[in-house]
Write a protein that holds these residues in place. Structure first.
Motif, PDB file in Angstrom:
ATOM      1  N   ASP B  28     -10.593 -67.915 -55.423  1.00 34.56           N
ATOM      2  CA  ASP B  28     -10.968 -69.071 -54.592  1.00 34.56           C
ATOM      3  C   ASP B  28      -9.752 -69.826 -54.064  1.00 34.56           C
ATOM      4  O   ASP B  28      -9.722 -70.271 -52.922  1.00 34.56           O
ATOM      5  CB  ASP B  28     -11.836 -70.031 -55.422  1.00 34.56           C
ATOM      6  CG  ASP B  28     -13.258 -70.090 -54.877  1.00 34.56           C
ATOM      7  OD1 ASP B  28     -13.511 -69.436 -53.850  1.00 34.56           O
ATOM      8  OD2 ASP B  28     -14.087 -70.771 -55.480  1.00 34.56           O
ATOM      9  N   PRO B  38     -14.985 -82.254 -41.594  1.00 31.46           N
ATOM     10  CA  PRO B  38     -15.533 -81.804 -42.888  1.00 31.46           C
ATOM     11  C   PRO B  38     -16.942 -81.243 -42.696  1.00 31.46           C
ATOM     12  O   PRO B  38     -17.727 -81.799 -41.921  1.00 31.46           O
ATOM     13  CB  PRO B  38     -15.568 -83.093 -43.725  1.00 31.46           C
ATOM     14  CG  PRO B  38     -15.564 -84.204 -42.745  1.00 31.46           C
ATOM     15  CD  PRO B  38     -14.869 -83.714 -41.518  1.00 31.46           C
ATOM     16  N   ILE B  39     -17.218 -80.143 -43.381  1.00 32.01           N
ATOM     17  CA  ILE B  39     -18.552 -79.531 -43.255  1.00 32.01           C
ATOM     18  C   ILE B  39     -19.170 -79.537 -44.651  1.00 32.01           C
ATOM     19  O   ILE B  39     -19.033 -78.587 -45.413  1.00 32.01           O
ATOM     20  CB  ILE B  39     -18.441 -78.108 -42.678  1.00 32.01           C
ATOM     21  CG1 ILE B  39     -17.721 -78.169 -41.332  1.00 32.01           C
ATOM     22  CG2 ILE B  39     -19.822 -77.475 -42.504  1.00 32.01           C
ATOM     23  CD1 ILE B  39     -17.244 -76.841 -40.826  1.00 32.01           C
ATOM     24  N   GLU B  40     -19.818 -80.624 -44.970  1.00 31.29           N
ATOM     25  CA  GLU B  40     -20.308 -80.839 -46.330  1.00 31.29           C
ATOM     26  C   GLU B  40     -21.540 -80.012 -46.651  1.00 31.29           C
ATOM     27  O   GLU B  40     -21.915 -79.873 -47.810  1.00 31.29           O
ATOM     28  CB  GLU B  40     -20.648 -82.323 -46.535  1.00 31.29           C
ATOM     29  CG  GLU B  40     -19.467 -83.269 -46.370  1.00 31.29           C
ATOM     30  CD  GLU B  40     -18.445 -83.105 -47.476  1.00 31.29           C
ATOM     31  OE1 GLU B  40     -18.821 -82.689 -48.580  1.00 31.29           O
ATOM     32  OE2 GLU B  40     -17.254 -83.380 -47.223  1.00 31.29           O
ATOM     33  N   GLU B  41     -22.189 -79.477 -45.613  1.00 26.09           N
ATOM     34  CA  GLU B  41     -23.483 -78.822 -45.838  1.00 26.09           C
ATOM     35  C   GLU B  41     -23.351 -77.462 -46.486  1.00 26.09           C
ATOM     36  O   GLU B  41     -24.355 -76.870 -46.875  1.00 26.09           O
ATOM     37  CB  GLU B  41     -24.234 -78.660 -44.504  1.00 26.09           C
ATOM     38  CG  GLU B  41     -24.551 -79.969 -43.791  1.00 26.09           C
ATOM     39  CD  GLU B  41     -23.434 -80.396 -42.855  1.00 26.09           C
ATOM     40  OE1 GLU B  41     -22.307 -79.884 -43.004  1.00 26.09           O
ATOM     41  OE2 GLU B  41     -23.679 -81.241 -41.992  1.00 26.09           O
ATOM     42  N   PHE B  42     -22.136 -76.929 -46.577  1.00 30.50           N
ATOM     43  CA  PHE B  42     -21.964 -75.569 -47.094  1.00 30.50           C
ATOM     44  C   PHE B  42     -21.086 -75.571 -48.338  1.00 30.50           C
ATOM     45  O   PHE B  42     -20.213 -76.429 -48.490  1.00 30.50           O
ATOM     46  CB  PHE B  42     -21.361 -74.664 -46.003  1.00 30.50           C
ATOM     47  CG  PHE B  42     -22.341 -74.381 -44.896  1.00 30.50           C
ATOM     48  CD1 PHE B  42     -23.139 -73.246 -44.944  1.00 30.50           C
ATOM     49  CD2 PHE B  42     -22.499 -75.260 -43.841  1.00 30.50           C
ATOM     50  CE1 PHE B  42     -24.067 -72.997 -43.940  1.00 30.50           C
ATOM     51  CE2 PHE B  42     -23.416 -75.020 -42.841  1.00 30.50           C
ATOM     52  CZ  PHE B  42     -24.205 -73.879 -42.886  1.00 30.50           C
ATOM     53  N   GLU B  43     -21.329 -74.558 -49.165  1.00 27.96           N
ATOM     54  CA  GLU B  43     -20.663 -74.497 -50.467  1.00 27.96           C
ATOM     55  C   GLU B  43     -19.161 -74.379 -50.346  1.00 27.96           C
ATOM     56  O   GLU B  43     -18.418 -74.906 -51.172  1.00 27.96           O
ATOM     57  CB  GLU B  43     -21.253 -73.318 -51.264  1.00 27.96           C
ATOM     58  CG  GLU B  43     -20.709 -73.144 -52.659  1.00 27.96           C
ATOM     59  CD  GLU B  43     -19.453 -72.298 -52.689  1.00 27.96           C
ATOM     60  OE1 GLU B  43     -18.688 -72.430 -53.649  1.00 27.96           O
ATOM     61  OE2 GLU B  43     -19.229 -71.504 -51.739  1.00 27.96           O
ATOM     62  N   PHE B  44     -18.680 -73.683 -49.294  1.00 27.38           N
ATOM     63  CA  PHE B  44     -17.231 -73.443 -49.210  1.00 27.38           C
ATOM     64  C   PHE B  44     -16.443 -74.761 -49.116  1.00 27.38           C
ATOM     65  O   PHE B  44     -15.259 -74.804 -49.428  1.00 27.38           O
ATOM     66  CB  PHE B  44     -16.897 -72.518 -48.032  1.00 27.38           C
ATOM     67  CG  PHE B  44     -17.191 -73.087 -46.663  1.00 27.38           C
ATOM     68  CD1 PHE B  44     -16.297 -73.949 -46.056  1.00 27.38           C
ATOM     69  CD2 PHE B  44     -18.345 -72.741 -45.980  1.00 27.38           C
ATOM     70  CE1 PHE B  44     -16.556 -74.472 -44.793  1.00 27.38           C
ATOM     71  CE2 PHE B  44     -18.622 -73.258 -44.728  1.00 27.38           C
ATOM     72  CZ  PHE B  44     -17.728 -74.129 -44.126  1.00 27.38           C
ATOM     73  N   SER B  45     -17.120 -75.826 -48.687  1.00 27.82           N
ATOM     74  CA  SER B  45     -16.444 -77.123 -48.589  1.00 27.82           C
ATOM     75  C   SER B  45     -16.310 -77.812 -49.938  1.00 27.82           C
ATOM     76  O   SER B  45     -15.602 -78.797 -50.054  1.00 27.82           O
ATOM     77  CB  SER B  45     -17.221 -78.055 -47.661  1.00 27.82           C
ATOM     78  OG  SER B  45     -16.855 -77.823 -46.336  1.00 27.82           O
ATOM     79  N   HIS B  46     -17.018 -77.301 -50.920  1.00 29.09           N
ATOM     80  CA  HIS B  46     -17.070 -78.005 -52.204  1.00 29.09           C
ATOM     81  C   HIS B  46     -16.221 -77.316 -53.268  1.00 29.09           C
ATOM     82  O   HIS B  46     -16.361 -77.609 -54.447  1.00 29.09           O
ATOM     83  CB  HIS B  46     -18.529 -78.099 -52.676  1.00 29.09           C
ATOM     84  CG  HIS B  46     -19.387 -78.900 -51.732  1.00 29.09           C
ATOM     85  ND1 HIS B  46     -19.627 -80.232 -51.887  1.00 29.09           N
ATOM     86  CD2 HIS B  46     -20.024 -78.549 -50.590  1.00 29.09           C
ATOM     87  CE1 HIS B  46     -20.395 -80.669 -50.890  1.00 29.09           C
ATOM     88  NE2 HIS B  46     -20.640 -79.662 -50.089  1.00 29.09           N
ATOM     89  N   ARG B  47     -15.342 -76.407 -52.829  1.00 28.01           N
ATOM     90  CA  ARG B  47     -14.552 -75.676 -53.816  1.00 28.01           C
ATOM     91  C   ARG B  47     -13.454 -76.539 -54.439  1.00 28.01           C
ATOM     92  O   ARG B  47     -12.991 -76.261 -55.523  1.00 28.01           O
ATOM     93  CB  ARG B  47     -13.912 -74.436 -53.167  1.00 28.01           C
ATOM     94  CG  ARG B  47     -14.937 -73.405 -52.708  1.00 28.01           C
ATOM     95  CD  ARG B  47     -14.283 -72.337 -51.871  1.00 28.01           C
ATOM     96  NE  ARG B  47     -13.582 -72.930 -50.749  1.00 28.01           N
ATOM     97  CZ  ARG B  47     -12.429 -72.495 -50.260  1.00 28.01           C
ATOM     98  NH1 ARG B  47     -11.828 -71.464 -50.801  1.00 28.01           N
ATOM     99  NH2 ARG B  47     -11.863 -73.087 -49.232  1.00 28.01           N
ATOM    100  N   ASP B  48     -13.027 -77.567 -53.716  1.00 25.07           N
ATOM    101  CA  ASP B  48     -11.901 -78.372 -54.202  1.00 25.07           C
ATOM    102  C   ASP B  48     -12.334 -79.775 -54.607  1.00 25.07           C
ATOM    103  O   ASP B  48     -11.619 -80.739 -54.416  1.00 25.07           O
ATOM    104  CB  ASP B  48     -10.831 -78.473 -53.102  1.00 25.07           C
ATOM    105  CG  ASP B  48     -10.303 -77.116 -52.723  1.00 25.07           C
ATOM    106  OD1 ASP B  48      -9.780 -76.433 -53.620  1.00 25.07           O
ATOM    107  OD2 ASP B  48     -10.428 -76.742 -51.549  1.00 25.07           O
ATOM    108  N   GLU B  49     -13.530 -79.880 -55.151  1.00 23.07           N
ATOM    109  CA  GLU B  49     -14.061 -81.213 -55.439  1.00 23.07           C
ATOM    110  C   GLU B  49     -13.396 -81.888 -56.626  1.00 23.07           C
ATOM    111  O   GLU B  49     -13.312 -83.107 -56.677  1.00 23.07           O
ATOM    112  CB  GLU B  49     -15.571 -81.146 -55.669  1.00 23.07           C
ATOM    113  CG  GLU B  49     -16.336 -81.243 -54.369  1.00 23.07           C
ATOM    114  CD  GLU B  49     -17.807 -81.494 -54.574  1.00 23.07           C
ATOM    115  OE1 GLU B  49     -18.303 -81.165 -55.647  1.00 23.07           O
ATOM    116  OE2 GLU B  49     -18.442 -82.013 -53.650  1.00 23.07           O
ATOM    117  N   ALA B  50     -12.949 -81.078 -57.585  1.00 22.82           N
ATOM    118  CA  ALA B  50     -12.370 -81.679 -58.788  1.00 22.82           C
ATOM    119  C   ALA B  50     -11.111 -82.457 -58.416  1.00 22.82           C
ATOM    120  O   ALA B  50     -10.186 -81.906 -57.837  1.00 22.82           O
ATOM    121  CB  ALA B  50     -12.042 -80.578 -59.788  1.00 22.82           C
TER     122      ALA B  50
END
Lengths: 451, 167
Positions: B28, B38-50
């Motif tokens: 990843d 930002p494209i919040e609707e898709f999972e690929f945008s949430h890979r760096d949330e931590a």
């Protein structure tokens, strides 16, 4: 969002930056001349001495401190409203936020200048700054003026950051779409922004944290400005309700300034596709709420003073109700309450023109309110033999006029250099309904487990 | 080769490309997705949330508070001024300065951490394409191993109408 929509948004909002007509230069020249006149007047005042102003015993605070309070109040339009709308995730905020945040930054700068102008010897302003002086004289932290320094510094720093951070992606977009000196300039300002998912996430997280932090700071700033008055045993100043009264007044005048700025931008930059009537309708409702709240505070304050019937307080009270300040007082009531409330209450009248007219009245009324807080109380203190009058002199009037021109000039130049509506935030607002449910999003995480 | 990437129009194609790269064995952290919003609707945008951003902001606030206490109490004790019959260390007014410095500390810590963790400004060569500003979304891998390039090409092209590019 399809590419055509993205391109249309970018082109529409970049057009003011890339095309310049003679009207822009004429406007800048006109505003710059007024600002130059103000600076010249200030220099003249410094050279000739503070005696040129109408400020004298017992009215030691007058136009300059009125302007200080007024402009700090105007600054509440931007960052506070933007932060609240961001936290509640109001979708209609997107075209509004940057227009509003710019007002905060410039109004704070202009407002913070007035205590320095009022010093008479502005080169000594650094005495307010806490630093280890060789004379071992430190600022007195029990002075409300020192609280002002800390509050305004914090609010200005936070507001500028809140404004600038979301501008970085837009600078990157301009960098990619321009050539020559613009590409160099915006390339530098973009700080090599790429737009990775990590950068977007960090930016949005930072904006959320700053939104949370900036709201109490904004409230504290105008509360502390009110402390400049309420900490002093002066008739009609020494009141526990001055904090919330000032904050409500600040938000009131701030929204009015925002409506006028937005209507001007809409007309001049042809942003009709982005600043819709619904934005003015919503801000008009907020303005109505603040007008009612302001009326409530004024009634509560006046009733308490009148009912208490304390001699000195009533003297200051009557000076505004039916004395020499009465014309200004009743003009204030008409401008802040009598005109805006019906206009903003009736849906038919709550049009763009109606909102702008009501906002213009509110700005006049709120400036008068600041003046009527400062001057009548100082001219009617406890001992009748100390009573006096104040009449503004040309230097004060010219400097006051020039600050309005300075605000317009700074706003015009900003709108020329930076997209006045955040392009990327607007594009986010155009996104279709999320195509994947949270369950689907979580399901994708399983890919991480696949070798 | 410094980078291999593809440009997409639809976020759904981007999600497929990211999934394909993962299936091909790309970690990843090696997959870069670049977009103009930002494209919040898709999972690929949430890979760096931590992120530690919230905690660091809190620590910045705490540092500001300590600074506020030291500045007010320290200077009042070092240069005692008697004002309005208030005590030399007057906590009520000091609280105002301490509050403002607390918030200033939190704000500055947030901004500094943002610049550091998001690598703004970045140094050295980086994967980027100006087409991103026209609404395209870039998915790519930097410094791919030479023998792995055909696998990456297949993964990126299979992701949809990807326009493959190499740098």
């Amino acid at each position: 969002m399809n590419e055509a929509t993205a391109r249309r948004i970018s082109d529409d909002l970049l057009r003011p930056l890339l095309n310049t007509s003679w009207r822009f230069y004429a406007l800048v020249a006109a505003l710059a001349s007024v600002v130059a006149m103000g600076l010249g007047t200030w220099a003249y005042q410094m050279y000739m001495g503070f005696g040129l102003t109408g400020i004298n015993n017992p009215v030691f605070w007058a136009f300059y401190i009125t302007n200080f309070v007024f402009w700090i109040g105007i600054s509440h339009a931007g960052t506070l409203i933007s932060a609240i709308l961001r936290l509640v995730n109001a979708g209609w905020r997107r075209p509004v936020t940057r227009c509003a945040e710019v007002i905060t930054a410039f109004a704070l700068m202009i407002g913070a200048m007035f205590p320095i102008i009022h010093l008479g010897r502005p080169w000594l302003f650094f005495w307010l700054v806490p630093y280890p002086s060789e004379r071992q004289i430190w600022p007195n932290f029990r002075s409300p003026l020192v609280w002002d320094f800390f509050a305004i510094t914090t609010y200005l720093t936070g507001s500028v950051m809140f404004l600038v951070l979301p501008m970085i992606p837009d600078f990157a977009l301009i960098r990619d779409k321009t050539t020559g000196w613009r590409r160099t300039l915006y390339g530098a300002l973009a700080l090599r922004w790429q737009g990775t998912t990590k950068q977007w996430h960090r930016l949005e997280s930072a904006m959320q944290i700053m939104a949370v932090a900036i709201i109490p700071v904004a409230v504290s700033v105008h509360t502390i400005v009110s402390f400049d008055f309420s900490m002093a045993p002066v008739p009609m100043w020494h009141s526990t309700m001055f904090g919330p009264y000032f904050v409500a007044g600040a938000i009131f005048s701030g929204i009015a300034a925002l409506i006028i700025a937005m209507a001007t931008l809409r007309k001049v930059l042809h942003l009709e596709d982005y600043l819709h009537p619904v934005h003015f309708e919503n801000l008009g409702k907020l303005l109505l709420l603040m007008s009612l709240l302001w009326g409530y505070f004024v009634f509560a304050e006046r009733l308490t003073v009148w009912y208490g019937n304390e001699t000195a307080e009533v003297a200051a009270f009557l000076a505004t109700q039916r004395g020499s300040y009465a014309p200004l007082y009743w003009t204030m009531i008409v401008c802040n309450f009598v005109i805006p409330v019906p206009i903003l209450s009736l849906r038919k009248l709550r049009t763009i023109v109606g909102c702008v007219f009501a906002s213009g009245c509110v700005l006049v009324g709120m400036w008068l309110e600041r003046f009527l807080i400062v001057v009548p109380s100082l001219s009617h203190k406890y001992l009748t033999y100390t009573w006096g009058h104040y009449r503004p002199q040309p230097v004060e009037i010219l400097i006051t006029i020039s600050t309005f021109a300075a605000m317009a000039l700074l706003y015009t130049l900003f709108a020329k250099l930076v997209p006045i509506i955040s392009i990327w935030e607007l594009k986010v607002g155009e996104h279709p309904f999320p195509s994947e449910t949270p369950e689907q999003l979580r399901a994708h995480q399983l890919w991480k487990a696949i070798p | 080769m410094n980078a291999i990437y593809a440009l997409y129009t639809e976020p759904a194609d981007v999600q497929r490309a990211v999934d394909n790269l993962r299936a091909a064995g790309v970690a990843d952290r090696e997959i870069t997705v670049i977009s103009s919003e930002p494209i919040e609707e898709f999972e690929f945008s949430h890979r760096d949330e931590a992120t530690w951003l919230h905690w660091i902001a809190g620590c910045g606030g705490a540092a500001g508070l300590v600074m506020g206490v030291l500045l007010t109490v320290g200077t009042e004790l070092a240069w005692p001024l008697s004002t309005g019959n208030m005590p030399i260390v007057a906590w009520w007014p000091n609280l105002i300065v301490m509050f403002e410095l607390t918030m200033l500390g939190a704000i500055l810590a947030t901004v500094i951490t943002l610049f550091i963790t998001a690598r703004i400004p970045s140094r050295g060569p980086r994967m980027y394409d100006p087409a991103v500003s026209d609404g395209k979304i870039l998915v790519g891998v930097e410094k791919p191993a030479a023998d792995f390039i055909p696998v990456l090409e297949r993964a990126l092209v299979a992701g949809g109408a990807g326009e493959l590019r190499k740098r």
